[in-house]
Design a protein around this motif. Structure first.
Motif, PDB file in Angstrom:
ATOM      1  N   SER A 151       0.639  -1.196  -0.157  1.00 56.56           N
ATOM      2  CA  SER A 151       0.189  -0.116  -0.034  1.00 56.56           C
ATOM      3  C   SER A 151       0.995   1.486  -0.075  1.00 56.56           C
ATOM      4  O   SER A 151       0.630   2.364  -0.488  1.00 56.56           O
ATOM      5  N   GLN A 152       2.092   1.508   0.735  1.00 59.59           N
ATOM      6  CA  GLN A 152       2.884   2.322   0.829  1.00 59.59           C
ATOM      7  C   GLN A 152       3.391   2.676  -0.811  1.00 59.59           C
ATOM      8  O   GLN A 152       3.602   3.683  -1.056  1.00 59.59           O
ATOM      9  N   ALA A 153       3.918   1.585  -1.272  1.00 59.26           N
ATOM     10  CA  ALA A 153       4.444   1.630  -2.818  1.00 59.26           C
ATOM     11  C   ALA A 153       3.432   2.040  -3.650  1.00 59.26           C
ATOM     12  O   ALA A 153       3.634   2.866  -4.428  1.00 59.26           O
ATOM     13  N   ALA A 154       2.243   1.463  -3.542  1.00 58.93           N
ATOM     14  CA  ALA A 154       1.197   2.240  -4.232  1.00 58.93           C
ATOM     15  C   ALA A 154       0.851   3.755  -4.233  1.00 58.93           C
ATOM     16  O   ALA A 154       0.602   4.429  -4.974  1.00 58.93           O
ATOM     17  N   SER A 155       0.796   4.068  -3.056  1.00 60.24           N
ATOM     18  CA  SER A 155       0.582   5.726  -2.492  1.00 60.24           C
ATOM     19  C   SER A 155       1.811   6.383  -3.412  1.00 60.24           C
ATOM     20  O   SER A 155       1.598   7.622  -3.756  1.00 60.24           O
ATOM     21  N   LEU A 156       2.995   5.957  -3.496  1.00 62.24           N
ATOM     22  CA  LEU A 156       3.967   6.553  -4.123  1.00 62.24           C
ATOM     23  C   LEU A 156       3.839   6.989  -5.626  1.00 62.24           C
ATOM     24  O   LEU A 156       4.516   7.845  -6.314  1.00 62.24           O
ATOM     25  N   LEU A 157       2.603   6.165  -6.210  1.00 62.60           N
ATOM     26  CA  LEU A 157       2.350   6.264  -7.608  1.00 62.60           C
ATOM     27  C   LEU A 157       0.881   7.229  -7.566  1.00 62.60           C
ATOM     28  O   LEU A 157       0.515   7.491  -8.450  1.00 62.60           O
ATOM     29  N   ASP A 158       0.416   7.434  -6.272  1.00 62.25           N
ATOM     30  CA  ASP A 158      -0.872   8.201  -6.252  1.00 62.25           C
ATOM     31  C   ASP A 158      -0.653   9.440  -5.395  1.00 62.25           C
ATOM     32  O   ASP A 158      -0.218  10.775  -5.875  1.00 62.25           O
ATOM     33  N   LYS A 159      -1.256   9.595  -4.192  1.00 54.00           N
ATOM     34  CA  LYS A 159      -1.066  10.692  -3.482  1.00 54.00           C
ATOM     35  C   LYS A 159       0.031  11.078  -3.162  1.00 54.00           C
ATOM     36  O   LYS A 159       0.364  12.493  -2.581  1.00 54.00           O
ATOM     37  N   ASN A 160       1.113  10.329  -3.019  1.00 51.64           N
ATOM     38  CA  ASN A 160       2.648  10.879  -2.670  1.00 51.64           C
ATOM     39  C   ASN A 160       3.430  10.775  -3.994  1.00 51.64           C
ATOM     40  O   ASN A 160       4.531  10.452  -3.982  1.00 51.64           O
ATOM     41  N   PHE A 161       2.990  10.860  -5.304  1.00 55.53           N
ATOM     42  CA  PHE A 161       3.567  10.906  -6.565  1.00 55.53           C
ATOM     43  C   PHE A 161       4.582  11.819  -6.547  1.00 55.53           C
ATOM     44  O   PHE A 161       5.794  11.616  -7.167  1.00 55.53           O
TER      45      PHE A 161
END
Length: 468
Positions: free
Chosen positions: A158-168
């Motif tokens: 989930s943290q890795a996915a956030s790096l491509l979403d809200k934390n891009f």
């Protein structure tokens, strides 16, 4: 004029108070910054303590295998780097070498310049490691807080996915930040540090370079052959930057106002002429003007045809003639860009202001002073500051016009050289690298102070809402 001088005076008088208040506020700001660290140290459990001792260990204890393994690998990689090369590089930054090279005896010796460069790189790597270490501790403490509040800790997926979403934004900025540190910050720091060494002249590898503190600045400002030349060039450099910026600015506005007149026909054609001058590469224009004003150029040809003697417009002793030619050539190159900028700004100016001014009986000059100039200055102050800095560091004008000319009473310079030209000549052509680095640092300090002062006193900073 008095009002402006009072503003400048009050600004500089207030600097000690601002500096004092800044240092007074340091404890409060540090307290806020370390409040989070204190909370982690005091409230963290044994798993947080494990990650403080060894990166990734706390994550492994929480069974976050992928994340914990990555942190441990990063720590191992940093330790190996520091053991095999980083520690020596960091030590070399302070010593700048201890073994002098000798080709006769086959001794390679220490290269002080390379050691300084690698030492700066080692400092950057340590800073990156500290940043990752802080992320590691914050991450394991966040996991503890989630478990204490009966929430599900964020998984690695989930943290890795956030790096491509809200934390891009973090993902997108990572590579640019690394690139800026290596290709921008490292050379800048290297140049600054060179100013505090004796690198240059006969002291170049394989000779060992030493730290000399502020000795180079003393040479430039107070001692020997450098000081008289520095102050002569510095005075002319300031005058050049102010005059050329003012000439380019007012000439550009004048052309824009002229071409905005309703009585001017075929405006597109008239605008094309300055744009063509702007589109031609600058060095070609400069070489063309150098030929025009040379002894064998067309201007001297017609003077001789008229019965006169050839004039050395750019000769060794042609001080003010060459300076005025430089101002004119710089205007020829730079005015079109200001004209285009001013044309766009003036097209957005409300014509009702001019109508009201004419009804009140204001002359054209009064309208320019009270309406046009304040509006244009508000919109172009950042551009003017950029122009000032570019003119202060304008290497090409006098390099192409008078390359190779050395004047009497100047050390490796002529009477039209700017600091940037002198810096190039003494460092690149004559190996005074440390003196050149010191001069470049002085240029940076002077232009920064002037730019910040002008911007703070400008309407762009103080009266932003007035022109909205």
């Amino acid at each position: 004029m008095t009002k402006v001088l009072n503003k400048v005076k009050s600004f500089f008088v207030g600097i000690p108070t601002k500096v004092k208040n800044y240092f007074k506020s340091i404890p409060d700001r540090l307290k806020k910054k370390f409040a989070g660290a204190k909370e982690i140290i005091t409230q963290g459990n044994s798993k947080v303590g494990a990650s403080i001792c060894c990166m990734g260990l706390g994550q492994l204890l929480y069974k976050q295998w992928t994340k914990g393994s990555m942190f441990i690998l990063l720590q191992v990689a940093f330790i190996l780097y520091f053991v095999f090369t980083g520690g020596a590089d960091l030590f070399g930054l302070f010593t700048l070498g201890q073994v002098k090279g000798d080709a006769w005896f086959g001794i390679a010796g220490d290269n002080s310049v390379v050691m300084m460069l690698m030492g700066i790189f080692a400092v950057i790597m340590i800073m990156f490691y500290i940043a990752i270490y802080i992320v590691n501790v914050k991450d394991v403490y966040a996991t503890q807080c989630a478990e204490d509040t009966l929430k599900e800790p964020l998984s690695f997926k989930s943290q890795a996915a956030s790096l491509l979403d809200k934390n891009f934004h973090k993902t997108a900025l990572t590579l640019p930040i690394i690139g800026v540190c290596i290709f921008s910050i490292l050379p800048i720091v290297f140049m600054i540090l060179i100013a505090f060494t004796n690198y240059g002249g006969t002291t170049v590898p394989p000779e060992l370079v030493d730290w000399v503190g502020f000795e180079n600045f003393g040479k430039i400002l107070t001692l020997g052959q450098f000081a008289p030349t520095f102050f002569k060039i510095f005075g002319w450099n300031l005058m050049w930057a102010v005059l050329s910026t003012a000439i380019n600015f007012f000439a550009g506005i004048g052309l824009a106002l002229l071409l905005n007149k309703a009585c001017v026909k075929c405006k597109a054609i008239w605008r094309a002429f300055p744009i063509l001058a702007y589109a031609i590469p600058g060095f070609i224009t400069l070489l063309g003007f150098k030929f025009m004003f040379s002894y064998g150029g067309p201007i001297n040809y017609y003077i001789q045809q008229g019965g006169g003697d050839a004039i050395g417009f750019l000769a060794v002793n042609s001080k003010w003639t060459a300076r005025l030619i430089g101002l004119g050539v710089n205007a020829w190159i730079s005015v079109p860009s200001i004209m285009l900028l001013a044309t766009g700004i003036l097209s957005n100016l409300n014509n009702d202001l001019y109508e009201a001014a004419r009804v009140d009986g204001a002359s054209a000059w009064r309208q320019f002073i009270k309406i046009t100039l304040p509006y244009v200055l508000f919109a172009t102050t950042p551009v003017l500051i950029t122009q000032f800095i570019n003119n202060f560091n304008n290497f090409g004008i006098f390099y192409f016009l008078r390359d190779g000319v050395i004047s009497d009473s100047y050390f490796l310079a002529n009477n039209t050289d700017l600091l940037i030209n002198w810096l190039y000549r003494i460092s690149i052509d004559n190996n005074y690298y440390s003196i050149g680095a010191a001069i470049s640092l002085i240029i940076f300090i002077v232009t920064s102070i002037i730019s910040l002062t002008v911007y703070i006193l400008s309407p762009s900073y103080k009266q932003e809402e007035t022109f909205r």
